[in-house]
Design an enzyme around this catalytic site. Structure first.
Site, PDB file in Angstrom:
ATOM      1  N   ASP A 198      53.673  20.975  75.258  1.00  0.00           N
ATOM      2  CA  ASP A 198      52.226  20.748  75.207  1.00  0.00           C
ATOM      3  C   ASP A 198      51.974  19.571  74.260  1.00  0.00           C
ATOM      4  OD1 ASP A 198      49.752  23.282  75.639  1.00  0.00           O
ATOM      5  OD2 ASP A 198      49.409  21.135  75.318  1.00  0.00           O
ATOM      6  N   ASP A 234      46.969  17.965  76.478  1.00  0.00           N
ATOM      7  CA  ASP A 234      45.759  18.683  76.086  1.00  0.00           C
ATOM      8  C   ASP A 234      44.537  17.760  76.117  1.00  0.00           C
ATOM      9  OD1 ASP A 234      44.795  21.221  74.856  1.00  0.00           O
ATOM     10  OD2 ASP A 234      44.196  19.863  73.264  1.00  0.00           O
ATOM     11  N   GLU A 257      45.377  17.903  81.213  1.00  0.00           N
ATOM     12  CA  GLU A 257      44.226  18.811  81.212  1.00  0.00           C
ATOM     13  C   GLU A 257      42.968  17.963  81.192  1.00  0.00           C
ATOM     14  OE1 GLU A 257      43.063  20.832  77.717  1.00  0.00           O
ATOM     15  OE2 GLU A 257      42.338  22.581  78.794  1.00  0.00           O
ATOM     16  N   HIS A 280      45.982  30.230  78.921  1.00  0.00           N
ATOM     17  CA  HIS A 280      45.679  30.833  77.617  1.00  0.00           C
ATOM     18  C   HIS A 280      44.214  30.682  77.225  1.00  0.00           C
ATOM     19  CE1 HIS A 280      46.193  26.618  76.962  1.00  0.00           C
ATOM     20  NE2 HIS A 280      45.644  26.749  75.781  1.00  0.00           N
ATOM     21  N   ASP A 281      43.452  29.892  78.012  1.00  0.00           N
ATOM     22  CA  ASP A 281      42.017  29.704  77.729  1.00  0.00           C
ATOM     23  C   ASP A 281      41.122  30.500  78.674  1.00  0.00           C
ATOM     24  OD1 ASP A 281      42.400  26.123  77.166  1.00  0.00           O
ATOM     25  OD2 ASP A 281      42.482  27.806  75.757  1.00  0.00           O
TER      26      ASP A 281
END
Ligand code: TEU
Ligand code: CA
Length: 576
Positions: A98, A207, A268, A344-345
Site C-alpha cells: 500500500d 492510496d 484508489e 478495510h473502508d
C-alpha cells in the site's frame, strides 16, 4: 497477445492489524500472516494487497507513515517482512504494498524538519498557506485559507506556530498532505518505491492517488468549496480529486519507476469517472493498470447530502446495473477494471448488499458470483471468503476508527443529531465493520490472538470462522475457491465482452460474457423473493449447461421461464 498476470489474477487484501496475531499482543502482525499462507493458497488467490505495515503512530491505523522504509514494530521487522515475502513467492503468491503518498505522518522526519522553518530544505515537501486575514484569530473562518472540511472532520488547515502559517491535511491533522508540485518530493517518492521493488515487491495499491494534484489558482490559493450545508466548513474532497496535473504526475511515476519493473498497480480514486478510468488505465498512454473507483460504493447514500456515506439510502439495483455496465463497457478493450465490493473502508458486502441472517451463505455466494464473473481483476477482502458480516457494537466506545469516532462526536455534539440515528449509520457504514479480527476457529478469540484483541471480534465467530468454512463443502470459502478457479480455466472470464440484460428489473441482475462463439449467461437474484428469469427472445438457448450455481439447479428448467430462488446465482454456458 499474452495476458499480463494481473489481468488473470485474483487479489486478496490483508488488513494486517486484524489478520493474525503471532505474539499475543492482540495486534495482527507479519509473522501471523506468514503462518496463514496455507489458507490463501487453498483459496487459490494469486496476489496479496497488504494494507500499510510501515512505521507509523497509527493515528489512521497505518495510513499515516513516519518511515517509508521500515516496518512498524507492532507488525514486526524488515527481516519478518522478507521472510513473509519469500514464503509468499515460494507459493506463487505475489505481494502488492500500500503506497500512501498523498500525505505522510506528521511524525515523519520530513515534516518534523519542514515545520521548523520556511527555509528548511524539507519545508516545500508539504503544503503551506498564510492566514487569509492576518488580523483574524487563528483558526477562525476569516483566518483559514479556505472553507474545506477534512475527511475526518474539522478544517483541513492546522496552524504551525514556528513558521506562522497553516499546513494542509485532507484527512487527520496528523496526516499532512505532501506537495507533489515539488519535483524533489516526487523524486523522494520514486526512490522509496524503488526501495520496495528492489526488495522483491510486485507492485502497489496507491492510496487516494488521484488527490495528489491540488487545484491551485494563479494567485497561489486553493479555492473555497461550494456551500452545501450551514456553517463555515464545507466538504472539500471533490475539489482535490482528479486535479489538473494528475495524469502528468502519474505518467512521470510510470516513466521513472514502474516501466522498469514487472508490476501491478491499482490507484484508489474517489470520485473518478469512466473517462479518468480509461485515461489512467490506458496501456499505451496511461500510467496505472487499474483504479478503485467509488461509483458503486456511493449508491446507498443520499446523493448530495453533506453527511456523505452516513446519509443512508436503500440500494436501487438498477443504479448498480447502470454504473457497473458503464464501467464494463467503457473500459472494454482500452482500459481495465478492478472488481470489489468490500475492503478495510467499506462495510461487509453480505450485510450491505445481501442477507447476513438466514441466507448469509447463499447471498454471499451470489455476490461473489456477480462480482467474479465481470471483466476485471477481482479483490477479496479478508473475511469475505467466509461471508463475514457487519458488527453492531452497542456504544461508540466499542469503535476504534478515527473516522467513525470523529463523525459521532461532531454529529452528536455540534450538529445535534440523535445518537441512536448516528449509531444506526455507524452500524451500516462504519469502517470497523470490516476491521474486526479474522476468525480462524471456534477456540478462544477465534484463534486470532492469545491476548486481548485490539478491537472486539464479530460475535458470530463461534459459527463463522475459517476452520468451519474449510470443513463445510457448501461454504462460501469453497464456493469462492471454485469461482477463482473458473478464472484460470476459461479465457471468456478474462476477455469476454460484457452485455447487460434486464436493465430495469428491480431484483434480478443478468449479464452475458461473449468471446468469439462462446457466450456465458450470469443470473443473480439480489432479493429474498423468488423471481422469474426470462431470457430475452433474441438470445438462442436451445442447449445450455450450468457452469456454477450456489443452489443445485432444478431439473428441466427453461431459460425463457427460469424460477430463481431467493439469493440464487447461476452461471450458464449457452450452447446455441
Ligand atoms: O481512503 C480514502 C477514502 O476515500 C476514504 O476516506 C474512504 O472514502 C472513506 O474512508 C469511506 O468511508 C484511503 C484509505 O483506504 C483509508 O483507510 C484512509 O483512512 C484514507 O485513505 C487516508 O489515508
Ligand atoms: Ca502481534
Amino acid at each position: 497477445m499474452n495476458t499480463p498476470w494481473w489481468k488473470s489474477s485474483v487479489v486478496y487484501q490483508i488488513y494486517p492489524r486484524s489478520f493474525c496475531d503471532s505474539n499475543g499482543d492482540g495486534i495482527g502482525d507479519l509473522r501471523g500472516i506468514t503462518s496463514k499462507l496455507d489458507h490463501l493458497q487453498a483459496l487459490g488467490v494469486d496476489v496479496v494487497w497488504l494494507s500499510p505495515v510501515y512505521r507509523s503512530p497509527q493515528d489512521d491505523n497505518g495510513y499515516d507513515i513516519s518511515d517509508y522504509r521500515d516496518i512498524a514494530p507492532e507488525f514486526g521487522t524488515l527481516a519478518d517482512f522478507d521472510e513473509m515475502l519469500a514464503a509468499m513467492h515460494a507459493r506463487g503468491i505475489r505481494l502488492v504494498m500500500d503506497l500512501v503518498v498523498n500525505h505522510s505522518s506528521d511524525e515523519h522526519a520530513w515534516f518534523q524538519q519542514a515545520r521548523t522553518s520556511r527555509d528548511n530544505p524539507y519545508h516545500d515537501h508539504y503544503i503551506w498557506c498564510e492566514p487569509r486575514d492576518a488580523a483574524a484569530p487563528i483558526g477562525s473562518p476569516a483566518s483559514l485559507p479556505n472553507n474545506w472540511e477534512a475527511a475526518f472532520n474539522g478544517s483541513v488547515w492546522e496552524w504551525n506556530e514556528p513558521t506562522g502559517e497553516y499546513y494542509l491535511h485532507m484527512f487527520s491533522r496528523k496526516q499532512p498532505d505532501l506537495n507533489w508540485e515539488n519535483p524533489a518530493l516526487r523524486q523522494e517518492v520514486y526512490a522509496l518505491m524503488r526501495f520496495w521493488l528492489e526488495r522483491g515487491v510486485d507492485g502497489f495499491r496507491m492510496d487516494v492517488i488521484n488527490m495528489i494534484s491540488k487545484p491551485w489558482r494563479e494567485d497561489g490559493s486553493l479555492p473555497d468549496a461550494p456551500v452545501v450545508r450551514d456553517g463555515f466548513l464545507q466538504p472539500g474532497f471533490a475539489l482535490t480529486c482528479n486535479g489538473p496535473r494528475l495524469l502528468e504526475f502519474l505518467r512521470e511515476m510510470r516513466h521513472e519507476v514502474l516501466d522498469h519493473h514487472d508490476t501491478m498497480t491499482v490507484g484508489e480514486a474517489p470520485m473518478a469517472t469512466t473517462r479518468q478510468g480509461r485515461e489512467i488505465s490506458d496501456p499505451i498512454d496511461g500510467a496505472l493498470n487499474m483504479l478503485f473507483q467509488f461509483e458503486h460504493m456511493d449508491l446507498d447514500s443520499l446523493p448530495g447530502d453533506p453527511r456523505g456515506k452516513w446519509a443512508l439510502k436503500p440500494l436501487d439495483l438498477r443504479d448498480l446495473k447502470r454504473t457497473m455496465a458503464r464501467w464494463q463497457d467503457e473500459l472494454h478493450g482500452c482500459g481495465w477494471n478492478s472488481l470489489y465490493l468490500g475492503n478495510h473502508d467499506q462495510p461487509r458486502p453480505v450485510s450491505r448488499f445481501g442477507d447476513d441472517g438466514e441466507h448469509r451463505v447463499r447471498s454471499a455466494q451470489m455476490l461473489g458470483t456477480w462480482l467474479h464473473l465481470h471483466q476485471g481483476t477481482p479483490y477479496v477482502y479478508q473475511g469475505e471468503e467466509l461471508g463475514l458480516g457487519n458488527v453492531r457494537f452497542a456504544t461508540i466506545d466499542d469503535y476504534q476508527d478515527i473516522e467513525t469516532r470523529n463523525m459521532y462526536r461532531v454529529a452528536t455534539t455540534e450538529r445535534g443529531e440523535d445518537p441512536a440515528e448516528v449509531m444506526r449509520a455507524i452500524h451500516a457504514k462504519g469502517r470497523d465493520n470490516a476491521r474486526t479480527p479474522m476468525p480462524w476457529n471456534d477456540g478462544p478469540n477465534a484463534g486470532f490472538t492469545t491476548g486481548t484483541p485490539w478491537l472486539k471480534l464479530n460475535p458470530s465467530w463461534p459459527q463463522v470462522n475459517a476452520a468451519q468454512a474449510v470443513a463445510d463443502a457448501g461454504s462460501v470459502f469453497h464456493y469462492y475457491r471454485r469461482l477463482i478457479a473458473l478464472r484460470k480455466a476459461h479465457p471468456i472470464v478474462i476477455d469476454g465482452r460484457h452485455d447487460l440484460l434486464l436493465a430495469e428489473h428491480p431484483a434480478l441482475y443478468a449479464y452475458t460474457r461473449t468471446l468469439g462463439a462462446e457466450r456465458w449467461l450470469v443470473v443473480c437474484n439480489f432479493s429474498a423473493d423468488e423471481q422469474l428469469f426470462e431470457l430475452p427472445a433474441d438470445i438462442p438457448a436451445a442447449r445450455w449447461e450450468t457452469v456454477i450455481a450456489n443452489i443445485e439447479p432444478a431439473g428441466g428448467a427453461d431459460l425463457h421461464a427460469l424460477p430463481m430462488r431467493p439469493w440464487e446465482a447461476r452461471v450458464i454456458r449457452l450452447l446455441g
